[in-house]
Motif scaffolding. Structure first.
Motif, PDB file in Angstrom:
ATOM      1  N   SER A  22      31.443   2.844 -70.110  1.00 41.77           N
ATOM      2  CA  SER A  22      32.658   2.268 -70.562  1.00 41.77           C
ATOM      3  C   SER A  22      33.807   1.907 -69.442  1.00 41.77           C
ATOM      4  CB  SER A  22      33.045   3.205 -71.601  1.00 41.77           C
ATOM      5  OG  SER A  22      33.733   4.230 -71.049  1.00 41.77           O
ATOM      6  N   TYR A  23      33.682   2.750 -68.434  1.00 43.44           N
ATOM      7  CA  TYR A  23      34.721   2.500 -67.456  1.00 43.44           C
ATOM      8  C   TYR A  23      34.526   1.006 -66.680  1.00 43.44           C
ATOM      9  CZ  TYR A  23      35.996   7.509 -67.448  1.00 43.44           C
ATOM     10  OH  TYR A  23      36.415   8.676 -67.794  1.00 43.44           O
ATOM     11  N   HIS A  24      33.307   0.505 -66.838  1.00 45.62           N
ATOM     12  CA  HIS A  24      33.040  -0.623 -66.042  1.00 45.62           C
ATOM     13  C   HIS A  24      32.792  -1.697 -67.066  1.00 45.62           C
ATOM     14  CE1 HIS A  24      32.616   1.051 -62.120  1.00 45.62           C
ATOM     15  NE2 HIS A  24      32.021   2.247 -62.779  1.00 45.62           N
ATOM     16  N   SER A  25      33.116  -1.571 -68.415  1.00 47.38           N
ATOM     17  CA  SER A  25      32.765  -2.441 -69.641  1.00 47.38           C
ATOM     18  C   SER A  25      34.079  -3.219 -69.818  1.00 47.38           C
ATOM     19  CB  SER A  25      32.186  -1.658 -70.839  1.00 47.38           C
ATOM     20  OG  SER A  25      31.276  -0.911 -70.501  1.00 47.38           O
ATOM     21  N   LEU A  32      27.252  -2.984 -74.430  1.00 44.38           N
ATOM     22  CA  LEU A  32      25.759  -2.313 -74.413  1.00 44.38           C
ATOM     23  C   LEU A  32      24.789  -3.586 -74.991  1.00 44.38           C
ATOM     24  CD1 LEU A  32      26.261   1.014 -76.298  1.00 44.38           C
ATOM     25  CD2 LEU A  32      25.998   0.558 -73.697  1.00 44.38           C
ATOM     26  N   TRP A  33      25.255  -4.438 -75.669  1.00 40.48           N
ATOM     27  CA  TRP A  33      24.555  -5.795 -76.089  1.00 40.48           C
ATOM     28  C   TRP A  33      24.696  -6.914 -75.289  1.00 40.48           C
ATOM     29  CZ3 TRP A  33      26.440  -2.175 -79.509  1.00 40.48           C
ATOM     30  CH2 TRP A  33      25.602  -1.401 -80.612  1.00 40.48           C
ATOM     31  N   THR A  34      26.045  -7.057 -74.858  1.00 36.56           N
ATOM     32  CA  THR A  34      26.219  -8.257 -73.976  1.00 36.56           C
ATOM     33  C   THR A  34      26.132  -8.143 -72.491  1.00 36.56           C
ATOM     34  OG1 THR A  34      28.699  -7.555 -73.705  1.00 36.56           O
ATOM     35  CG2 THR A  34      27.966  -9.013 -75.919  1.00 36.56           C
ATOM     36  N   GLY A  35      26.398  -6.943 -72.073  1.00 39.86           N
ATOM     37  CA  GLY A  35      26.270  -6.548 -70.603  1.00 39.86           C
ATOM     38  C   GLY A  35      27.496  -6.880 -69.683  1.00 39.86           C
ATOM     39  N   GLU A  36      28.474  -7.552 -70.773  1.00 40.19           N
ATOM     40  CA  GLU A  36      30.012  -7.910 -69.863  1.00 40.19           C
ATOM     41  C   GLU A  36      30.687  -6.736 -69.044  1.00 40.19           C
ATOM     42  OE1 GLU A  36      31.649  -9.769 -73.116  1.00 40.19           O
ATOM     43  OE2 GLU A  36      30.888 -11.621 -72.621  1.00 40.19           O
ATOM     44  N   VAL A  51      20.780  -0.789 -65.750  1.00 38.99           N
ATOM     45  CA  VAL A  51      19.814   0.339 -66.404  1.00 38.99           C
ATOM     46  C   VAL A  51      20.643   1.473 -67.054  1.00 38.99           C
ATOM     47  CG1 VAL A  51      19.914   1.900 -64.158  1.00 38.99           C
ATOM     48  CG2 VAL A  51      17.930   2.024 -65.640  1.00 38.99           C
ATOM     49  N   MET A  52      21.779   1.753 -66.493  1.00 41.40           N
ATOM     50  CA  MET A  52      22.500   2.610 -67.460  1.00 41.40           C
ATOM     51  C   MET A  52      22.885   2.223 -68.842  1.00 41.40           C
ATOM     52  SD  MET A  52      23.288   5.403 -65.502  1.00 41.40           S
ATOM     53  CE  MET A  52      24.771   5.967 -65.982  1.00 41.40           C
ATOM     54  N   ARG A  53      23.343   1.091 -68.795  1.00 44.78           N
ATOM     55  CA  ARG A  53      23.895   0.483 -70.055  1.00 44.78           C
ATOM     56  C   ARG A  53      22.530   0.520 -71.075  1.00 44.78           C
ATOM     57  NH1 ARG A  53      23.235  -5.014 -72.105  1.00 44.78           N
ATOM     58  NH2 ARG A  53      22.427  -6.186 -70.475  1.00 44.78           N
ATOM     59  N   TRP A  54      21.638  -0.130 -70.789  1.00 38.97           N
ATOM     60  CA  TRP A  54      20.274   0.093 -71.462  1.00 38.97           C
ATOM     61  C   TRP A  54      19.653   1.372 -71.690  1.00 38.97           C
ATOM     62  CZ3 TRP A  54      18.628  -3.241 -74.793  1.00 38.97           C
ATOM     63  CH2 TRP A  54      18.838  -4.663 -74.624  1.00 38.97           C
ATOM     64  N   THR A  55      19.990   2.291 -70.908  1.00 37.21           N
ATOM     65  CA  THR A  55      19.603   3.946 -71.193  1.00 37.21           C
ATOM     66  C   THR A  55      20.513   4.103 -72.450  1.00 37.21           C
ATOM     67  OG1 THR A  55      18.679   4.058 -68.974  1.00 37.21           O
ATOM     68  CG2 THR A  55      19.409   5.977 -70.204  1.00 37.21           C
ATOM     69  N   VAL A  56      21.806   4.107 -72.311  1.00 37.63           N
ATOM     70  CA  VAL A  56      22.739   4.395 -73.175  1.00 37.63           C
ATOM     71  C   VAL A  56      22.525   4.099 -74.597  1.00 37.63           C
ATOM     72  CG1 VAL A  56      25.136   4.567 -73.873  1.00 37.63           C
ATOM     73  CG2 VAL A  56      24.657   5.174 -71.543  1.00 37.63           C
ATOM     74  N   LEU A  57      22.215   2.653 -74.596  1.00 37.14           N
ATOM     75  CA  LEU A  57      21.929   2.208 -75.979  1.00 37.14           C
ATOM     76  C   LEU A  57      20.417   2.584 -76.459  1.00 37.14           C
ATOM     77  CD1 LEU A  57      22.823  -0.142 -77.962  1.00 37.14           C
ATOM     78  CD2 LEU A  57      21.280  -1.750 -76.690  1.00 37.14           C
ATOM     79  N   LEU A  58      19.692   2.695 -75.606  1.00 35.30           N
ATOM     80  CA  LEU A  58      18.346   3.052 -76.309  1.00 35.30           C
ATOM     81  C   LEU A  58      18.218   4.676 -76.681  1.00 35.30           C
ATOM     82  CD1 LEU A  58      16.180   0.303 -74.614  1.00 35.30           C
ATOM     83  CD2 LEU A  58      17.066   0.426 -77.125  1.00 35.30           C
TER      84      LEU A  58
END
Length: 183
Positions: A22-25, A32-36, A51-58
């Protein structure tokens, strides 16, 4: 009980990962969906962020699925559904392992200096999530095997010994005669 501990530890780790992502989002949780991201990341940071955002989401979805499975197993509302729930549980565990190996690969193949230059918090979280906890587990396992197992064996030997290779499997059975067949 083991399931609750597993889900609890997973929730703590995923909470830390989500906070770091979230700090880099640009806008969390939609990132988590857009990757922005809120800034342009260098290539190494982008790999770790991905890899971190997909790991968090899934992993979030895996936690929800595991809670649903535990609830359904607890109330046993649908006994024929237990097979499906068991299969879902296996799939969730396999997915967790796949994400772990994916993250481990990214951590081991990413240039640490590039990540440390722009996003050290992301690197620290990824390193501990995918490599650090693995190393700690190996250290604890080695300590257990080297220290606890010999101590337990010594204690069993002091207490009159436990079963060994000469202990009969069925102590009430008549002794076996060796040599000539019994007449």
């Amino acid at each position: 009980m083991d399931r609750a501990i597993n889900v609890g530890l997973t929730a703590v780790i995923i909470g830390w990962q989500a906070l770091t992502v979230s700090y880099h989002s640009k806008s969390f949780p939609s990132t988590l969906w857009t990757g922005e991201t809120n800034e342009v990341l260098n290539e190494a940071c982008a790999r770790v962020f991905f890899v971190m955002r997909w790991t968090v989401l899934l992993t979030f979805f895996i936690i929800v699925a595991k809670l649903f499975i535990a609830l359904m197993q607890g109330i046993q509302a649908c006994l024929p559904c237990m097979t499906i729930l068991a299969i879902m549980d296996i799939i969730a565990e396999i997915a967790k392992q796949l994400f772990f190996f994916w993250g481990l690969y990214v951590v081991l193949t990413t240039d640490e200096k590039q990540v440390q230059a722009q996003c050290p918090d992301l690197w620290t979280c990824a390193w501990w999530s995918f490599l650090g906890f693995l190393l700690l587990s190996l250290v604890f396992a080695c300590c257990f095997v080297c220290c606890a197992v010999p101590a337990m064996a010594a204690k069993a030997g002091q207490e009159g010994g436990g079963p060994n290779e000469t202990t009969p499997l069925n102590p009430d059975a008549p002794p076996h005669k060796q040599g000539a067949a019994a007449v």
